[in-house]
Design an enzyme around this catalytic site. Sequence first.
Site, PDB file in Angstrom:
ATOM      1  N   THR A 118       0.826  -1.206   0.000  1.00 24.26           N
ATOM      2  CA  THR A 118       0.000   0.000   0.000  1.00 24.26           C
ATOM      3  C   THR A 118       0.862   1.259   0.000  1.00 24.26           C
ATOM      4  O   THR A 118       2.026   1.226   0.380  1.00 24.26           O
ATOM      5  CB  THR A 118      -0.918   0.050   1.236  1.00 24.26           C
ATOM      6  OG1 THR A 118      -0.117   0.049   2.427  1.00 24.26           O
ATOM      7  CG2 THR A 118      -1.882  -1.110   1.257  1.00 24.26           C
ATOM      8  N   ASN A 144       0.634   5.239   1.605  1.00 26.73           N
ATOM      9  CA  ASN A 144      -0.008   5.854   2.763  1.00 26.73           C
ATOM     10  C   ASN A 144       0.017   7.376   2.649  1.00 26.73           C
ATOM     11  O   ASN A 144       1.054   7.969   2.322  1.00 26.73           O
ATOM     12  CB  ASN A 144       0.714   5.439   4.049  1.00 26.73           C
ATOM     13  CG  ASN A 144       0.595   3.953   4.327  1.00 26.73           C
ATOM     14  OD1 ASN A 144      -0.329   3.507   4.984  1.00 26.73           O
ATOM     15  ND2 ASN A 144       1.539   3.183   3.798  1.00 26.73           N
ATOM     16  N   GLU A 196      -4.871   4.545   3.418  1.00 28.13           N
ATOM     17  CA  GLU A 196      -3.985   3.485   2.951  1.00 28.13           C
ATOM     18  C   GLU A 196      -4.564   2.898   1.672  1.00 28.13           C
ATOM     19  O   GLU A 196      -5.720   2.455   1.654  1.00 28.13           O
ATOM     20  CB  GLU A 196      -3.884   2.407   4.033  1.00 28.13           C
ATOM     21  CG  GLU A 196      -2.784   1.401   3.817  1.00 28.13           C
ATOM     22  CD  GLU A 196      -2.643   0.477   5.017  1.00 28.13           C
ATOM     23  OE1 GLU A 196      -1.543  -0.055   5.208  1.00 28.13           O
ATOM     24  OE2 GLU A 196      -3.623   0.297   5.766  1.00 28.13           O
TER      25      GLU A 196
END
Length: 307
Positions: free
Chosen positions: A204, A206, A254
């Site tokens: 991911t 962020n 996220e």
Amino acid sequence: MQIINSQSKFKNEDTAVVVGKFDCLHLGHMEIIDDILSRPLKSLVFTFSESPRIILSHSNEPVKNILTNAEKEKILEGKNIDYLLYYEFSKEFMSLSPEDFIRLLVEKYHMKYISAMDDFRFGSKNSGDTAFLQSMAQKYGYKCHIVPAVRNEDDEVITSTLIRSRISEGRIKSANDMLGYDYFVSGKIVHGRGMGKKVLDFPTINLIPDSKKLLPPNGAYVTKIEFPDGKIYGGMTNIGFKPTVSGKNHLGIETHIFDFDHDVYGRDCRVIFLKYIRPEKKFDSLTSLSEQLSRDKEFSKQYFIHI
């Protein structure tokens, strides 16, 4: 686009003006902005660096805006606005009579044309309206154009308040339809704990949202991710405190980008929200979380296939 404030010296240039909080630049706002852009005058957007809602709020709850100032500036720059004026919303400004406010626009900012929505109010205690604005046009030598309210498919007048409500309820498509563009959160990509890639096989990116940015409810969303070079990718995003993984009370955004394996830490991006999937949930195990993420990914990919 030149950004100025109430202390700036203004050039002797005749202007076409719009005035407002412009918390989100929705379809109604764009009608009056497009109108001044069509005039053979310098375009000037008169707004405030801090929303009057924030200054006038008597609540201890922080007041959130749909657009941050940086996001607003980016949109207006894309429209080729000449001047963005951030005027100080002070007690002195609040005490201006409607005529004093018109005089300010004419004498300091050389207003020759103003475009306004039909619900436009201004001056001390919002005592000025569009009828008064029109009545002063000949005296102060400007032209005035009033735009009827823009309505959504449910025949509701499009307002920032209504859009704010839709976003807060997670009704993203409804909000996007009234905005005329897809709601987004922008920012710089920061390092997370790496749990998505190392443990869950869901790498991911962020973002830490601006503290004044209005966010949808915590949960999972179908999103697109846009980088400054114009490249756009499909993905899915979670807004929340990541209770299963960290247990820390830290709100973040996220995003898992589909079919993407590039180092983008430190880069700016825009996460564009398309559809609410599910609320945030604490899972019993990382296995349960991973299984749910797989379902979210399949849901998101199907959404992109069918839009």
